[in-house]
Design a protein around this motif. Structure first.
Motif, PDB file in Angstrom:
ATOM      1  N   ILE A   2       0.711  -1.014  -0.006  1.00 51.01           N
ATOM      2  CA  ILE A   2      -0.067   0.092   0.190  1.00 51.01           C
ATOM      3  C   ILE A   2       0.824   1.294   0.046  1.00 51.01           C
ATOM      4  CG2 ILE A   2      -1.861   1.438   1.265  1.00 51.01           C
ATOM      5  CD1 ILE A   2      -2.580  -1.572  -0.161  1.00 51.01           C
ATOM      6  N   TRP A   3       1.965   1.153   0.818  1.00 55.00           N
ATOM      7  CA  TRP A   3       2.691   2.614   0.708  1.00 55.00           C
ATOM      8  C   TRP A   3       4.034   2.400  -0.174  1.00 55.00           C
ATOM      9  CZ3 TRP A   3      -0.421   0.959   4.614  1.00 55.00           C
ATOM     10  CH2 TRP A   3      -1.332   2.198   5.186  1.00 55.00           C
ATOM     11  N   GLY A   4       4.308   1.268  -0.691  1.00 57.00           N
ATOM     12  CA  GLY A   4       5.220   1.046  -1.528  1.00 57.00           C
ATOM     13  C   GLY A   4       6.621   0.870  -1.096  1.00 57.00           C
ATOM     14  N   PHE A   5       6.852   0.682   0.007  1.00 60.02           N
ATOM     15  CA  PHE A   5       8.541   0.619   0.647  1.00 60.02           C
ATOM     16  C   PHE A   5       8.561  -0.891   1.013  1.00 60.02           C
ATOM     17  CE2 PHE A   5       7.816   5.022   0.018  1.00 60.02           C
ATOM     18  CZ  PHE A   5       7.016   5.552   1.209  1.00 60.02           C
ATOM     19  N   GLU A   6       9.905  -1.063   1.163  1.00 59.59           N
ATOM     20  CA  GLU A   6      10.388  -2.345   1.660  1.00 59.59           C
ATOM     21  C   GLU A   6      10.962  -2.174   3.168  1.00 59.59           C
ATOM     22  OE1 GLU A   6      12.609  -4.212  -1.432  1.00 59.59           O
ATOM     23  OE2 GLU A   6      10.780  -4.432  -2.388  1.00 59.59           O
ATOM     24  N   SER A   7      12.108  -1.301   2.916  1.00 62.96           N
ATOM     25  CA  SER A   7      12.945  -1.188   4.047  1.00 62.96           C
ATOM     26  C   SER A   7      12.941   0.260   4.721  1.00 62.96           C
ATOM     27  CB  SER A   7      14.463  -1.384   3.884  1.00 62.96           C
ATOM     28  OG  SER A   7      14.899  -0.477   2.967  1.00 62.96           O
ATOM     29  N   ILE A   8      12.048   1.304   3.756  1.00 65.59           N
ATOM     30  CA  ILE A   8      11.951   2.665   4.324  1.00 65.59           C
ATOM     31  C   ILE A   8      10.692   2.756   5.127  1.00 65.59           C
ATOM     32  CG2 ILE A   8      12.016   4.968   3.557  1.00 65.59           C
ATOM     33  CD1 ILE A   8      13.712   4.065   1.312  1.00 65.59           C
ATOM     34  N   GLY A   9      10.511   3.406   6.261  1.00 66.79           N
ATOM     35  CA  GLY A   9       9.293   3.897   6.929  1.00 66.79           C
ATOM     36  C   GLY A   9       9.059   3.153   7.978  1.00 66.79           C
ATOM     37  N   ASP A  10       7.967   3.049   8.651  1.00 64.49           N
ATOM     38  CA  ASP A  10       7.462   2.513   9.822  1.00 64.49           C
ATOM     39  C   ASP A  10       6.345   1.870   9.668  1.00 64.49           C
ATOM     40  OD1 ASP A  10       6.977   1.962  12.244  1.00 64.49           O
ATOM     41  OD2 ASP A  10       6.847   4.052  13.036  1.00 64.49           O
ATOM     42  N   ASN A  11       5.971   0.532   9.880  1.00 67.84           N
ATOM     43  CA  ASN A  11       4.967  -0.254   9.361  1.00 67.84           C
ATOM     44  C   ASN A  11       3.822  -0.131  10.503  1.00 67.84           C
ATOM     45  OD1 ASN A  11       5.901  -1.989  11.444  1.00 67.84           O
ATOM     46  ND2 ASN A  11       6.450  -3.720   9.951  1.00 67.84           N
ATOM     47  N   ALA A  12       4.267   0.777  11.819  1.00 67.35           N
ATOM     48  CA  ALA A  12       3.213   1.050  12.679  1.00 67.35           C
ATOM     49  C   ALA A  12       2.041   1.738  11.941  1.00 67.35           C
ATOM     50  CB  ALA A  12       3.759   1.838  13.745  1.00 67.35           C
ATOM     51  N   THR A  13       2.331   2.295  10.778  1.00 67.00           N
ATOM     52  CA  THR A  13       1.399   3.213  10.237  1.00 67.00           C
ATOM     53  C   THR A  13       0.177   2.087   9.689  1.00 67.00           C
ATOM     54  OG1 THR A  13       3.018   4.600   9.103  1.00 67.00           O
ATOM     55  CG2 THR A  13       0.806   4.227   7.927  1.00 67.00           C
ATOM     56  N   VAL A  14       0.532   0.746   9.308  1.00 68.13           N
ATOM     57  CA  VAL A  14      -0.546  -0.098   8.976  1.00 68.13           C
ATOM     58  C   VAL A  14      -1.563  -0.266   9.960  1.00 68.13           C
ATOM     59  CG1 VAL A  14      -0.751  -2.588   8.637  1.00 68.13           C
ATOM     60  CG2 VAL A  14       0.896  -1.457   7.368  1.00 68.13           C
ATOM     61  N   ALA A  15      -1.079  -0.545  11.446  1.00 72.01           N
ATOM     62  CA  ALA A  15      -1.895  -0.797  12.531  1.00 72.01           C
ATOM     63  C   ALA A  15      -2.788   0.425  12.752  1.00 72.01           C
ATOM     64  CB  ALA A  15      -1.090  -1.150  13.721  1.00 72.01           C
ATOM     65  N   VAL A  16      -2.460   1.581  12.600  1.00 72.05           N
ATOM     66  CA  VAL A  16      -3.285   2.812  12.836  1.00 72.05           C
ATOM     67  C   VAL A  16      -4.253   2.856  11.523  1.00 72.05           C
ATOM     68  CG1 VAL A  16      -3.215   5.336  12.551  1.00 72.05           C
ATOM     69  CG2 VAL A  16      -1.362   4.417  13.578  1.00 72.05           C
ATOM     70  N   HIS A  17      -4.100   2.399  10.392  1.00 71.22           N
ATOM     71  CA  HIS A  17      -4.959   2.541   9.260  1.00 71.22           C
ATOM     72  C   HIS A  17      -6.022   1.533   9.500  1.00 71.22           C
ATOM     73  CE1 HIS A  17      -2.297   5.704   7.665  1.00 71.22           C
ATOM     74  NE2 HIS A  17      -3.394   5.704   6.769  1.00 71.22           N
ATOM     75  N   ILE A  18      -5.667   0.209  10.047  1.00 71.66           N
ATOM     76  CA  ILE A  18      -6.595  -1.042  10.426  1.00 71.66           C
ATOM     77  C   ILE A  18      -7.426  -0.334  11.400  1.00 71.66           C
ATOM     78  CG2 ILE A  18      -6.760  -3.141  11.395  1.00 71.66           C
ATOM     79  CD1 ILE A  18      -5.723  -3.351   8.665  1.00 71.66           C
ATOM     80  N   ASN A  19      -7.084   0.263  12.311  1.00 77.90           N
ATOM     81  CA  ASN A  19      -7.875   0.585  13.392  1.00 77.90           C
ATOM     82  C   ASN A  19      -8.882   1.665  12.830  1.00 77.90           C
ATOM     83  OD1 ASN A  19      -6.490  -0.910  15.403  1.00 77.90           O
ATOM     84  ND2 ASN A  19      -5.284   0.689  16.164  1.00 77.90           N
ATOM     85  N   ARG A  20      -8.245   2.632  12.068  1.00 79.34           N
ATOM     86  CA  ARG A  20      -9.169   3.601  11.620  1.00 79.34           C
ATOM     87  C   ARG A  20     -10.590   2.966  10.675  1.00 79.34           C
ATOM     88  NH1 ARG A  20      -4.944   7.820   9.228  1.00 79.34           N
ATOM     89  NH2 ARG A  20      -3.972   8.792  11.276  1.00 79.34           N
ATOM     90  N   LEU A  21      -9.949   1.736   9.944  1.00 83.29           N
ATOM     91  CA  LEU A  21     -11.018   1.306   8.962  1.00 83.29           C
ATOM     92  C   LEU A  21     -11.976   0.464   9.890  1.00 83.29           C
ATOM     93  CD1 LEU A  21      -8.986  -0.390   6.233  1.00 83.29           C
ATOM     94  CD2 LEU A  21     -10.629   1.549   5.912  1.00 83.29           C
ATOM     95  N   ARG A  22     -11.464  -0.178  11.017  1.00 81.61           N
ATOM     96  CA  ARG A  22     -12.592  -0.634  11.850  1.00 81.61           C
ATOM     97  C   ARG A  22     -13.373   0.311  12.485  1.00 81.61           C
ATOM     98  NH1 ARG A  22      -7.900  -4.764  14.849  1.00 81.61           N
ATOM     99  NH2 ARG A  22      -8.086  -6.403  13.179  1.00 81.61           N
ATOM    100  N   GLU A  23     -12.982   1.294  12.682  1.00 82.20           N
ATOM    101  CA  GLU A  23     -13.905   2.292  13.384  1.00 82.20           C
ATOM    102  C   GLU A  23     -14.945   2.743  12.618  1.00 82.20           C
ATOM    103  OE1 GLU A  23     -11.394   5.376  14.683  1.00 82.20           O
ATOM    104  OE2 GLU A  23     -10.468   4.335  16.433  1.00 82.20           O
TER     105      GLU A  23
END
Length: 230
Positions: free
Chosen positions: A185-206
């Motif tokens: 989704i974000w297009g990165f392999e080693s760059i960035g912070d995958n904690a972003t995924v959990a944040v977006h999952i929580n938003r979708l659930r809400e």
């Protein structure tokens, strides 16, 4: 040639960013404050916005909100404070990525290219399904309008929320790790912070679950990742 707008009040930093992006064959324009930057972004045809957080006139948080209401292009936020990352993640601004000063010019170029490539991939997938809606269970995805519906009611989704939901729905019942979802989704392999995924999952659930703490659709497979259950 892809066109990028840099909204940055530090002339030296903006010049470095422009020079390295131009070396990599991007067309670049610069705005030095939030007010004129937002106006320029909304009036021009840009492929990506590079947005500083601390700006005179109007700060980057406010500018990002305004731009995301009108523009469906990558927005890369730049901050000098590590603690501002949580704000960028948590406020639902619609930013696609962030980068913390000081950063290397090569990292900046890599982030820009990754965001553009991911945008192109998502756009290409959507364009290939323009003639129909995708219906899975109670969900309907309109790939042409970039809209999603649950039980006939439109979901108010930010760009990355839509992209993530679309990917999960199109791969229903398959389990994906945070790392895989971040890369897809974000297009990165080693760059960035995958904690972003959990944040977006929580938003979708809400936005999709009657009880977000006990999700029916977007399920956690403990120790593995997430899956969409129609």
């Amino acid at each position: 040639m892809r066109k990028i707008l840099i909204i940055e009040d530090d002339e030296a930093i903006a010049s470095i960013e422009r020079d390295y992006l131009e070396i990599n064959h991007f067309a670049v324009e610069i705005a030095d404050n939030g007010i004129t930057g937002a106006e320029q972004a909304l009036s021009g045809q840009y492929d990506l916005i590079l947005l500083d957080l601390m700006l005179p006139g109007e700060d980057g948080f406010s500018v990002c909100r305004r731009l995301r209401e009108k523009l469906d292009i990558p927005i890369l936020m730049v901050t000098a404070k590590q603690e501002d990352i949580d704000k960028i993640r948590g406020l639902g601004l619609g930013a696609d990525d962030y980068i913390v000063k000081p950063f290397s010019p090569n990292e900046l170029v890599a982030r820009v290219k990754s965001n553009l490539a991911q945008y192109d991939r998502i756009k290409g997938k959507n364009d290939s399904h323009r003639s129909s809606h995708i219906e899975i269970g109670s969900f309907v995805i309109n790939t042409q309008a970039h809209r999603a519906y649950l039980d006939g009611k439109e979901l108010e989704l930010k760009k990355k929320e839509f992209d993530l939901l679309y990917f999960l729905i199109m791969n229903a019942n398959n389990v994906f790790s945070k790392d895989t979802l971040y890369e897809r989704i974000w297009g990165f392999e080693s760059i960035g912070d995958n904690a972003t995924v959990a944040v977006h999952i929580n938003r979708l659930r809400e936005k999709t679950e009657e009880d977000p703490s006990n999700p029916r659709y977007i399920q956690t497979v403990w120790g593995v990742g997430y899956r969409f259950q129609p």
